[in-house]
Design a protein around this motif. Structure first.
Motif, PDB file in Angstrom:
ATOM      1  N   ALA A   4       0.829  -1.205   0.000  1.00 44.22           N
ATOM      2  CA  ALA A   4       0.000   0.000   0.000  1.00 44.22           C
ATOM      3  C   ALA A   4       0.862   1.253   0.000  1.00 44.22           C
ATOM      4  O   ALA A   4       0.571   2.220  -0.705  1.00 44.22           O
ATOM      5  N   LYS A   5       1.944   1.250   0.769  1.00 43.83           N
ATOM      6  CA  LYS A   5       2.843   2.410   0.792  1.00 43.83           C
ATOM      7  C   LYS A   5       3.473   2.647  -0.568  1.00 43.83           C
ATOM      8  O   LYS A   5       3.571   3.790  -1.027  1.00 43.83           O
ATOM      9  N   ASN A   6       3.887   1.582  -1.249  1.00 43.43           N
ATOM     10  CA  ASN A   6       4.460   1.726  -2.583  1.00 43.43           C
ATOM     11  C   ASN A   6       3.440   2.268  -3.577  1.00 43.43           C
ATOM     12  O   ASN A   6       3.747   3.137  -4.394  1.00 43.43           O
ATOM     13  N   ILE A   7       2.241   1.763  -3.519  1.00 40.75           N
ATOM     14  CA  ILE A   7       1.188   2.206  -4.435  1.00 40.75           C
ATOM     15  C   ILE A   7       0.870   3.673  -4.208  1.00 40.75           C
ATOM     16  O   ILE A   7       0.753   4.458  -5.149  1.00 40.75           O
ATOM     17  N   ILE A   8       0.740   4.059  -2.951  1.00 47.68           N
ATOM     18  CA  ILE A   8       0.422   5.453  -2.632  1.00 47.68           C
ATOM     19  C   ILE A   8       1.556   6.373  -3.055  1.00 47.68           C
ATOM     20  O   ILE A   8       1.324   7.443  -3.630  1.00 47.68           O
ATOM     21  N   SER A   9       2.795   5.962  -2.807  1.00 48.64           N
ATOM     22  CA  SER A   9       3.917   6.831  -3.169  1.00 48.64           C
ATOM     23  C   SER A   9       4.025   6.999  -4.680  1.00 48.64           C
ATOM     24  O   SER A   9       4.372   8.075  -5.170  1.00 48.64           O
ATOM     25  N   LEU A  10       3.716   5.971  -5.445  1.00 54.58           N
ATOM     26  CA  LEU A  10       3.776   6.080  -6.899  1.00 54.58           C
ATOM     27  C   LEU A  10       2.585   6.841  -7.469  1.00 54.58           C
ATOM     28  O   LEU A  10       2.708   7.528  -8.481  1.00 54.58           O
ATOM     29  N   GLY A  11       1.442   6.741  -6.846  1.00 51.33           N
ATOM     30  CA  GLY A  11       0.241   7.359  -7.388  1.00 51.33           C
ATOM     31  C   GLY A  11      -0.017   8.772  -6.937  1.00 51.33           C
ATOM     32  O   GLY A  11      -0.846   9.483  -7.518  1.00 51.33           O
ATOM     33  N   ALA A  58       1.823  11.566  -7.093  1.00 48.21           N
ATOM     34  CA  ALA A  58       2.180  12.617  -8.054  1.00 48.21           C
ATOM     35  C   ALA A  58       1.112  12.748  -9.144  1.00 48.21           C
ATOM     36  O   ALA A  58       0.673  13.863  -9.468  1.00 48.21           O
ATOM     37  N   GLY A  59       0.670  11.629  -9.707  1.00 48.71           N
ATOM     38  CA  GLY A  59      -0.375  11.672 -10.730  1.00 48.71           C
ATOM     39  C   GLY A  59      -1.691  12.195 -10.192  1.00 48.71           C
ATOM     40  O   GLY A  59      -2.398  12.946 -10.863  1.00 48.71           O
ATOM     41  N   PHE A  60      -1.990  11.825  -8.944  1.00 46.78           N
ATOM     42  CA  PHE A  60      -3.217  12.308  -8.323  1.00 46.78           C
ATOM     43  C   PHE A  60      -3.181  13.820  -8.150  1.00 46.78           C
ATOM     44  O   PHE A  60      -4.161  14.511  -8.446  1.00 46.78           O
ATOM     45  N   ILE A  61      -2.054  14.350  -7.680  1.00 42.79           N
ATOM     46  CA  ILE A  61      -1.941  15.797  -7.483  1.00 42.79           C
ATOM     47  C   ILE A  61      -2.028  16.522  -8.814  1.00 42.79           C
ATOM     48  O   ILE A  61      -2.672  17.584  -8.913  1.00 42.79           O
ATOM     49  N   MET A  62      -1.411  15.966  -9.860  1.00 47.60           N
ATOM     50  CA  MET A  62      -1.499  16.596 -11.189  1.00 47.60           C
ATOM     51  C   MET A  62      -2.946  16.636 -11.676  1.00 47.60           C
ATOM     52  O   MET A  62      -3.410  17.651 -12.192  1.00 47.60           O
TER      53      MET A  62
END
Length: 94
Positions: free
Chosen positions: A73-80, A82-86
Motif C-alpha cells: 500500500a505504501k508503494n502504491i500510494i507513493s507512486l500514485g 504525483a499523478g493524483f496531485i497533477m
C-alpha cells in the motif's frame, strides 16, 4: 468483457432514461437516477466478473492480512500521489 461492461451501463441507461423522465415524470432528476442505477449495474457486473469468472480472481482482504499488505500500500500510494496531485490541480484549474 470490458466492452460488455460498458454496454450494460449504456443499454440500461437508454432503457431507464425514458422511464424515469417521461413515465414517472422526474425530468432531469430521473435522468440522474437512471444514470446512477446504470453505473451501479455496470459496476456490479465488473465486481462479479473479477471475483467469480476472471482468471486472476480479486478478493477482499481479511483483518489478519492487512499488516502484510501495508508495504504494498505504501508503494502504491507513493507512486500514485504525483499523478493524483497533477489531476487534482488540472481539475481545479478547469
Amino acid at each position: 468483457i470490458g466492452m460488455f461492461s460498458v454496454a450494460i451501463g449504456a443499454v440500461a441507461n437508454l432503457l431507464l432514461d425514458p422511464f424515469f423522465i417521461f413515465v414517472l415524470g422526474f425530468g432531469v432528476r430521473g435522468a440522474a437516477i437512471a444514470t446512477v442505477i446504470s453505473q451501479c449495474l455496470s459496476a456490479s457486473f465488473v465486481l462479479f466478473f473479477l471475483t467469480k469468472k476472471a482468471e486472476l480472481k480479486v478478493r477482499f482482504l481479511h483483518k489478519d492480512e492487512l499488516s502484510e499488505s501495508l508495504g504494498y500500500a505504501k508503494n502504491i500510494i507513493s507512486l500514485g500521489t504525483a499523478g493524483f496531485i497533477m489531476q487534482l490541480t488540472n481539475g481545479l484549474v478547469s
